[in-house]
Each structure stands twice: as C-alpha cells, then as structure tokens.
Design a protein around this motif. Structure first.
Motif, mmCIF file in Angstrom:
data_model
loop_
_atom_site.group_PDB
_atom_site.id
_atom_site.type_symbol
_atom_site.label_atom_id
_atom_site.label_comp_id
_atom_site.label_asym_id
_atom_site.label_seq_id
_atom_site.Cartn_x
_atom_site.Cartn_y
_atom_site.Cartn_z
ATOM 1 N N LYS A 21 -49.371 -33.114 -59.634
ATOM 2 C CA LYS A 21 -48.760 -32.881 -60.942
ATOM 3 C C LYS A 21 -47.400 -33.535 -61.042
ATOM 4 O O LYS A 21 -47.009 -34.060 -62.078
ATOM 5 C CB LYS A 21 -48.642 -31.372 -61.176
ATOM 6 N N TYR A 22 -46.673 -33.540 -59.913
ATOM 7 C CA TYR A 22 -45.327 -34.099 -59.938
ATOM 8 C C TYR A 22 -45.265 -35.509 -59.362
ATOM 9 O O TYR A 22 -44.279 -35.916 -58.772
ATOM 10 C CB TYR A 22 -44.358 -33.155 -59.215
ATOM 11 N N GLN A 23 -46.380 -36.242 -59.517
ATOM 12 C CA GLN A 23 -46.399 -37.681 -59.261
ATOM 13 C C GLN A 23 -46.154 -38.052 -57.803
ATOM 14 O O GLN A 23 -45.379 -38.944 -57.483
ATOM 15 C CB GLN A 23 -45.352 -38.388 -60.141
ATOM 16 N N ARG A 256 -39.461 -38.261 -63.937
ATOM 17 C CA ARG A 256 -38.133 -38.281 -63.318
ATOM 18 C C ARG A 256 -37.117 -38.929 -64.263
ATOM 19 O O ARG A 256 -37.468 -39.650 -65.190
ATOM 20 C CB ARG A 256 -38.182 -39.028 -61.990
ATOM 21 N N LYS A 257 -35.839 -38.701 -63.978
ATOM 22 C CA LYS A 257 -34.769 -39.137 -64.877
ATOM 23 C C LYS A 257 -34.712 -40.647 -65.066
ATOM 24 O O LYS A 257 -34.224 -41.129 -66.087
ATOM 25 C CB LYS A 257 -33.414 -38.643 -64.358
ATOM 26 N N SER A 258 -35.188 -41.400 -64.085
ATOM 27 C CA SER A 258 -35.064 -42.859 -64.145
ATOM 28 C C SER A 258 -36.083 -43.514 -65.073
ATOM 29 O O SER A 258 -35.968 -44.700 -65.378
ATOM 30 C CB SER A 258 -35.215 -43.453 -62.741
ATOM 31 N N THR A 259 -37.091 -42.768 -65.541
ATOM 32 C CA THR A 259 -38.107 -43.369 -66.401
ATOM 33 C C THR A 259 -37.564 -43.569 -67.815
ATOM 34 O O THR A 259 -36.657 -42.865 -68.261
ATOM 35 C CB THR A 259 -39.374 -42.500 -66.457
ATOM 36 N N PHE A 265 -34.934 -39.605 -73.958
ATOM 37 C CA PHE A 265 -34.879 -38.198 -74.361
ATOM 38 C C PHE A 265 -33.500 -37.605 -74.080
ATOM 39 O O PHE A 265 -32.899 -36.946 -74.942
ATOM 40 C CB PHE A 265 -35.964 -37.412 -73.621
ATOM 41 N N LEU A 266 -32.985 -37.838 -72.874
ATOM 42 C CA LEU A 266 -31.671 -37.303 -72.511
ATOM 43 C C LEU A 266 -30.563 -37.957 -73.328
ATOM 44 O O LEU A 266 -29.572 -37.306 -73.690
ATOM 45 C CB LEU A 266 -31.420 -37.507 -71.014
#
Length: 419
Positions: A21-23, A256-259, A265-266
């Motif tokens: 689920k978390y890649q 993850r944040k880098s995508t 979104f952020l």
C-alpha cells in the motif's frame, strides 16, 4: 501448532499488504505470492476465458509495464488503461505483464475488457518479465514496452528478443519523458535527457504522448517511426448547473512528498489557500484520490476535505465549481485537466500545464504560478458566473475536438494497424 502457522501466514499477508500500500520495493512480491497465492486462483480462469474471447486469427501484443494501470493510480496510468481497452476492442490479442503485478479482481473486472490476459509470476520484477516474454516470444507480433523505467530494465535484452523472433516488432510508449521533470543546470538536464531518449533508438516505433514531447525526440534522435498518442475522454453527462456547484477540487494520488501531485497539493495548501481565506471567500477545498501523505486531519485548515479514493470521479467533477492544478514541474500531459475539461469544469492551472495542453489563458483556463495570483484566479471563477460559463464552454469544445474516443481510436489504428 497448525493454528499458529496459519496465524503467522495471515499476519505476514496483512503486513505485506500494508507494505504494498505504501509503495514498497517489489522484492516482497515472491513472499506475498507464496503466502497469498489463493487470491490469484480466480485469475487462471479469467485468463482462460480471455484467451477464448481473443479468437485465433488476431495479432498478439504483449505489453510490459511498471504496474497494472488502474485509473485511480494517476501518473499516466489512466492513459495506459485506455490503450489496453482500445487495442483489445480492435481485436488484438493482449497479454499484460507488470513489474509490480498485484492483480485486484474487482478493479480488473471494472476497468478492463474481458479479453485481456494478465500474466503474473512469483519471480522478482525483471526476472518475471523476462520469463513471461521468453515463454511467449514465438507468438508475439508486437512487444509494447511502456514507460522509461521499464525500457531501462529491458533495454539490453532487446537484441536477444530480435534474434529469437526476427519477425517481432518492438514498440516503445514513452508515456512521459522523465528527464523533463529534472531541476538544475541545462547541461545536467540534457545529459539525462540524451541518456533516456537514446534507449528508444532500438525500437521499431516510438510513441510520444504529445506534440511537445515528439519535438524533444526529434531534436535529439533521428527516429524513422515516431508517433503521437494522447489521451481519451468518455462522453459524460454534465448534470449540475452552476447554481448547484461549489468549492475547489484537487484530484490525484498523494504519495511521498517528492512526487509532483504531493508537491502541488502542499503548495496549494500552504501557499495559495491562505490567500483565498484572507479574501473572505467562503468555499471548500476537496481532494479525491489515494492519500498516503496526510495521516491526520486534526491540523488541517478550515473547510478542507480529504475524501480518499472514489469509484466515480464524475460525481465530484459535476458538483465542484473550480478545478485546481498548481503543478510547477511536469512531463507528459496532465490527464486530470483533460478529465475536468471533459466535464466542462473550468480550471486554474500553472503555466507549464497550460503549455503542455496548448490551452490559452482566459480562453480554456485561467493560468497563474504566483501563489497570490493563483488565489485571485480561483476567486474570479468562484464569483464571476459569466467568466465561468465562457471558460466551461471553451474547454469542453477543446477537449471534445482533441481527446474524443473516435480520435483516440484512429490514432491507435494508425500506429498498430498501418496501411
């Protein structure tokens, strides 16, 4: 003792499902396959029926990809799903192998035609792909390799495939040029770009996702067969009038944040949303799609809704007032903007996305990169009915003319059934 062993197996299956689920790296697949192989028993019967439905006189296309293209995965997978459905509807025999081959019964039945065969293997990603190709090599007419990461893994084996089956055609669908996402000096970008695109030189035919990316290929390589295949939208029922619409909508999986999706979104949440609230505009901001990024809703700003994965995105596209896409780095084409346009939903997007689609600001969308300006453009569409109707009409016409099912099918025929 037997009960304890069963309990351990069940615990391992649950653990591995969470990892998936978390890649997580696909090396865990052999363990998952071993402990949970009963989940794939239905697939044998499904593939048997698929081969019956395929008939006996059609060309066989084997597709190798990174993972099974469920539309909710985003990242270009909706387009790959449309390619599979389109080719199977044209009576090609389709066999599909994914490096991360987690086959979900409900999703396969919902998203794919019944005559598509899904091949799985207990071997680790690349080894499984090589075994699947070699076992079917003598019967394959076209080997379609999707995405740069897949081509990179198989590149040095392509001469072997040609030697063993001289009649095989190798097609490469680039989906998106990854190097265009890189930041840094032009020398660094060009170095990675040349390395990535050079792998396509062995293909009999290369497929670019847009005219923009086709030009990039043409500038660096002298390819004999270079085609363009975009995206397809379905005819949709635009049901809700403007009076019944409200709020801003963001769509796409958050990993993850880098995508790219997570960064966009952020960026909206932290830099744009405060300006909208500051201007005393009462509205909501809704996200639909997988969410592995934000675990807790406690610290979210007011009027933010994280819906999660949905089966029918049309419900949200038909009831929202504005679609937002503040992506600042991207390659390929932004499929979510095309989908929102197909629903007549006006959008505010970044310059890079508008350029990828050839959309004009104030005509097909409102365009901004600066956070405050982006917020102001959102407010305009939230409050100006005349502007909303103008953008809605224009973008709907644009998408219908360039991304219709007929146009997409004709592109597929030109690429895979050349006269």
């Amino acid at each position: 003792m037997k009960t304890q062993i069963i309990d351990i197996k069940l615990r391992l299956v649950d653990l591995l499902k969470e990892v998936i689920k978390y890649q997580c790296f696909p090396i865990i697949f052999p363990l998952y396959y071993y402990f949970n192989h009963k989940d794939y028993s239905w697939l044998k019967e499904k593939n048997r029926q698929a081969r019956i439905n395929q008939g006996v006189n059609n060309k066989k296309i084997m597709v190798i990809d990174d993972r099974i293209p469920y539309p909710e995965n985003g990242s270009g997978y909706p387009r790959t799903q449309q390619i599979l459905k389109g080719l199977s509807s044209l009576d090609f025999k389709i066999s599909y192998y994914a490096f991360i081959p987690f086959v979900n019964k409900d999703k396969v039945e919902r998203h794919f035609n019944s005559n598509i065969e899904f091949i799985t293997s207990p071997l680790i990603a690349k080894k499984g792909a090589l075994r699947a190709i070699r076992e079917n090599l003598s019967t394959i007419d076209i080997l379609l390799i999707s995405r740069p990461i897949t081509l990179k893994r198989l590149y040095r084996h392509l001469p072997e495939f040609k030697r063993q089956n001289p009649n095989i055609k190798i097609f490469y669908d680039s989906e998106a040029i990854n190097a265009l996402r890189l930041k840094g000096s032009s020398q660094r970008v060009n170095r990675y770009l040349t390395k990535e695109l050079h792998m396509a030189s062995f293909a009999d035919k290369t497929i670019a996702i847009s005219l923009r990316e086709r030009k990039v290929f043409e500038q660096l390589l002298q390819l004999e067969r270079l085609e363009v295949l975009g995206h397809q939208t379905q005819e949709v029922n635009i049901s809700n009038p403007i009076e019944e619409r409200s709020g801003l909508l963001f769509m796409g999986p958050l990993y993850r944040k880098s995508t790219e999706n997570s960064q966009a979104f952020l960026f909206f949440l932290e830099r744009i949303w405060p300006y909208i609230l500051k201007n005393s505009v009462t509205t909501t901001f809704t996200h639909i799609g997988r969410n592995h990024l934000i675990k807790s809703h406690k610290n979210l700003k007011p009027n933010i809704k994280l819906v999660g994965e949905v089966k029918d995105i049309s419900i949200y596209l038909n009831k929202s007032r504005v679609f937002v896409a503040p992506t600042l780095s991207s390659s390929g084409i932004p499929l979510k903007l095309i989908e929102s346009g197909a629903h007549g939903l006006p959008s505010v997007c970044s310059t890079i996305l508008a350029n990828q689609l050839g959309w004009e600001t104030e005509v097909h969308a409102l365009v901004a990169d600066d956070p405050e300006e982006f917020a102001n453009q959102c407010i305009r569409l939230l409050t100006d009915d005349e502007l909303w109707h103008k953008i809605s009409k224009n973008v709907l016409q644009k998408v219908k003319s360039e991304y219709s099912k007929l146009h997409f099918t004709n592109q597929l025929k030109a690429i895979f059934e050349p006269s």
